[in-house]
Design a protein around this motif. Sequence first.
Motif, PDB file in Angstrom:
ATOM      1  N   ILE A  46       0.834  -1.204   0.000  1.00 38.20           N
ATOM      2  CA  ILE A  46       0.000   0.000   0.000  1.00 38.20           C
ATOM      3  C   ILE A  46       0.865   1.248   0.000  1.00 38.20           C
ATOM      4  N   SER A  47       1.875   1.293   0.864  1.00 40.59           N
ATOM      5  CA  SER A  47       2.761   2.453   0.898  1.00 40.59           C
ATOM      6  C   SER A  47       4.083   2.097   1.559  1.00 40.59           C
ATOM      7  N   ILE A  48       5.103   2.889   1.250  1.00 40.56           N
ATOM      8  CA  ILE A  48       6.419   2.773   1.871  1.00 40.56           C
ATOM      9  C   ILE A  48       6.872   4.189   2.198  1.00 40.56           C
ATOM     10  N   THR A  49       7.338   4.408   3.429  1.00 37.62           N
ATOM     11  CA  THR A  49       7.798   5.735   3.812  1.00 37.62           C
ATOM     12  C   THR A  49       9.136   6.028   3.141  1.00 37.62           C
ATOM     13  N   GLU A  50       9.440   7.303   2.969  1.00 39.15           N
ATOM     14  CA  GLU A  50      10.699   7.727   2.361  1.00 39.15           C
ATOM     15  C   GLU A  50      11.832   7.583   3.373  1.00 39.15           C
ATOM     16  N   ALA A  52      15.269   8.560   5.375  1.00 36.21           N
ATOM     17  CA  ALA A  52      15.815   9.843   5.822  1.00 36.21           C
ATOM     18  C   ALA A  52      17.023  10.230   4.975  1.00 36.21           C
ATOM     19  N   ASN A  53      17.306  11.516   4.945  1.00 31.91           N
ATOM     20  CA  ASN A  53      18.424  12.047   4.166  1.00 31.91           C
ATOM     21  C   ASN A  53      19.695  11.986   5.010  1.00 31.91           C
ATOM     22  N   GLU A  54      20.144  10.792   5.335  1.00 29.52           N
ATOM     23  CA  GLU A  54      21.358  10.555   6.115  1.00 29.52           C
ATOM     24  C   GLU A  54      22.210   9.529   5.387  1.00 29.52           C
ATOM     25  N   CYS A  55      23.472   9.503   5.685  1.00 28.28           N
ATOM     26  CA  CYS A  55      24.362   8.506   5.088  1.00 28.28           C
ATOM     27  C   CYS A  55      24.610   7.415   6.124  1.00 28.28           C
ATOM     28  N   ALA A  56      23.566   6.660   6.394  1.00 35.72           N
ATOM     29  CA  ALA A  56      23.600   5.590   7.400  1.00 35.72           C
ATOM     30  C   ALA A  56      22.347   4.750   7.217  1.00 35.72           C
ATOM     31  N   PRO A  57      22.311   3.563   7.805  1.00 32.98           N
ATOM     32  CA  PRO A  57      21.076   2.778   7.770  1.00 32.98           C
ATOM     33  C   PRO A  57      19.980   3.510   8.550  1.00 32.98           C
ATOM     34  N   VAL A  58      18.806   3.604   7.943  1.00 31.78           N
ATOM     35  CA  VAL A  58      17.673   4.294   8.560  1.00 31.78           C
ATOM     36  C   VAL A  58      16.429   3.415   8.452  1.00 31.78           C
ATOM     37  N   PRO A  59      15.479   3.559   9.394  1.00 33.07           N
ATOM     38  CA  PRO A  59      14.261   2.753   9.326  1.00 33.07           C
ATOM     39  C   PRO A  59      13.252   3.334   8.340  1.00 33.07           C
ATOM     40  N   VAL A  60      12.564   2.454   7.640  1.00 34.50           N
ATOM     41  CA  VAL A  60      11.405   2.820   6.823  1.00 34.50           C
ATOM     42  C   VAL A  60      10.279   1.856   7.183  1.00 34.50           C
ATOM     43  N   GLN A  61       9.062   2.264   6.866  1.00 43.16           N
ATOM     44  CA  GLN A  61       7.916   1.415   7.157  1.00 43.16           C
ATOM     45  C   GLN A  61       7.142   1.134   5.884  1.00 43.16           C
ATOM     46  N   MET A  62       6.749  -0.126   5.728  1.00 46.96           N
ATOM     47  CA  MET A  62       5.936  -0.544   4.601  1.00 46.96           C
ATOM     48  C   MET A  62       4.583  -0.998   5.138  1.00 46.96           C
ATOM     49  N   THR A  63       3.525  -0.440   4.570  1.00 47.06           N
ATOM     50  CA  THR A  63       2.171  -0.878   4.892  1.00 47.06           C
ATOM     51  C   THR A  63       1.728  -1.784   3.754  1.00 47.06           C
ATOM     52  N   TYR A  64       1.235  -2.961   4.087  1.00 51.59           N
ATOM     53  CA  TYR A  64       0.858  -3.922   3.056  1.00 51.59           C
ATOM     54  C   TYR A  64      -0.335  -4.764   3.500  1.00 51.59           C
ATOM     55  N   LEU A  74       5.269  -3.016   8.490  1.00 53.30           N
ATOM     56  CA  LEU A  74       6.550  -3.662   8.710  1.00 53.30           C
ATOM     57  C   LEU A  74       7.648  -2.608   8.681  1.00 53.30           C
ATOM     58  N   GLN A  75       8.473  -2.587   9.710  1.00 54.91           N
ATOM     59  CA  GLN A  75       9.600  -1.654   9.756  1.00 54.91           C
ATOM     60  C   GLN A  75      10.886  -2.418   9.473  1.00 54.91           C
ATOM     61  N   TYR A  76      11.732  -1.839   8.603  1.00 52.34           N
ATOM     62  CA  TYR A  76      12.999  -2.469   8.257  1.00 52.34           C
ATOM     63  C   TYR A  76      14.020  -1.380   7.958  1.00 52.34           C
ATOM     64  N   GLN A  77      15.280  -1.758   7.832  1.00 51.62           N
ATOM     65  CA  GLN A  77      16.371  -0.808   7.623  1.00 51.62           C
ATOM     66  C   GLN A  77      16.767  -0.747   6.138  1.00 51.62           C
ATOM     67  N   VAL A  78      17.029   0.478   5.673  1.00 51.32           N
ATOM     68  CA  VAL A  78      17.590   0.701   4.343  1.00 51.32           C
ATOM     69  C   VAL A  78      18.693   1.735   4.481  1.00 51.32           C
ATOM     70  N   MET A  79      19.499   1.887   3.450  1.00 53.14           N
ATOM     71  CA  MET A  79      20.532   2.916   3.461  1.00 53.14           C
ATOM     72  C   MET A  79      19.883   4.257   3.172  1.00 53.14           C
ATOM     73  N   GLY A  80      20.213   5.262   3.954  1.00 52.16           N
ATOM     74  CA  GLY A  80      19.656   6.594   3.759  1.00 52.16           C
ATOM     75  C   GLY A  80      20.068   7.197   2.435  1.00 52.16           C
ATOM     76  N   THR A  81      19.409   8.267   2.065  1.00 50.91           N
ATOM     77  CA  THR A  81      19.657   8.895   0.762  1.00 50.91           C
ATOM     78  C   THR A  81      20.675  10.034   0.830  1.00 50.91           C
ATOM     79  N   GLY A  82      21.349  10.217   1.974  1.00 52.08           N
ATOM     80  CA  GLY A  82      22.255  11.345   2.124  1.00 52.08           C
ATOM     81  C   GLY A  82      23.693  11.085   1.725  1.00 52.08           C
ATOM     82  N   CYS A  83      23.996   9.920   1.175  1.00 55.23           N
ATOM     83  CA  CYS A  83      25.378   9.629   0.764  1.00 55.23           C
ATOM     84  C   CYS A  83      25.641  10.209  -0.624  1.00 55.23           C
ATOM     85  N   SER A  84      26.769  10.866  -0.776  1.00 56.28           N
ATOM     86  CA  SER A  84      27.102  11.390  -2.106  1.00 56.28           C
ATOM     87  C   SER A  84      27.940  10.368  -2.851  1.00 56.28           C
ATOM     88  N   SER A  85      27.628  10.182  -4.120  1.00 56.22           N
ATOM     89  CA  SER A  85      28.262   9.227  -5.024  1.00 56.22           C
ATOM     90  C   SER A  85      28.338   7.920  -4.375  1.00 56.22           C
TER      91      SER A  85
END
Length: 85
Positions: A46-50, A52-64, A74-85
């Motif tokens: 149904i949805s997935i949260t964006e 965080a703009n950090e260069c580290a593992p951050v939590p996101v939530q998926m509603t399904y 469901l909450q799980y970890q992904v790499m943040g979007t703040g890493c350059s290159s």
Amino acid sequence: MNTMKMAMALLLGTLGAQAYANTVPTENLPVETYAYSTNLDIEHVISITEPANECAPVPVQMTYEDSHGERHVLQYQVMGTGCSS
């Protein structure tokens, strides 16, 4: 002409009910934390949260919805979007 108006009202009512079903609030659902041993039954995302703009593992939530039509968060970890290159 009456039949046409009745069919149009039925069609619009059906579309409105479908739109309402997709906006059911998820605040009351418990948040499950993902682990490698978690058995997933994901039928429809149904949805997935964006992330965080950090260069580290951050939590996101998926509603399904699972194969039984029940909603989960469901909450799980992904790499943040703040890493350059």
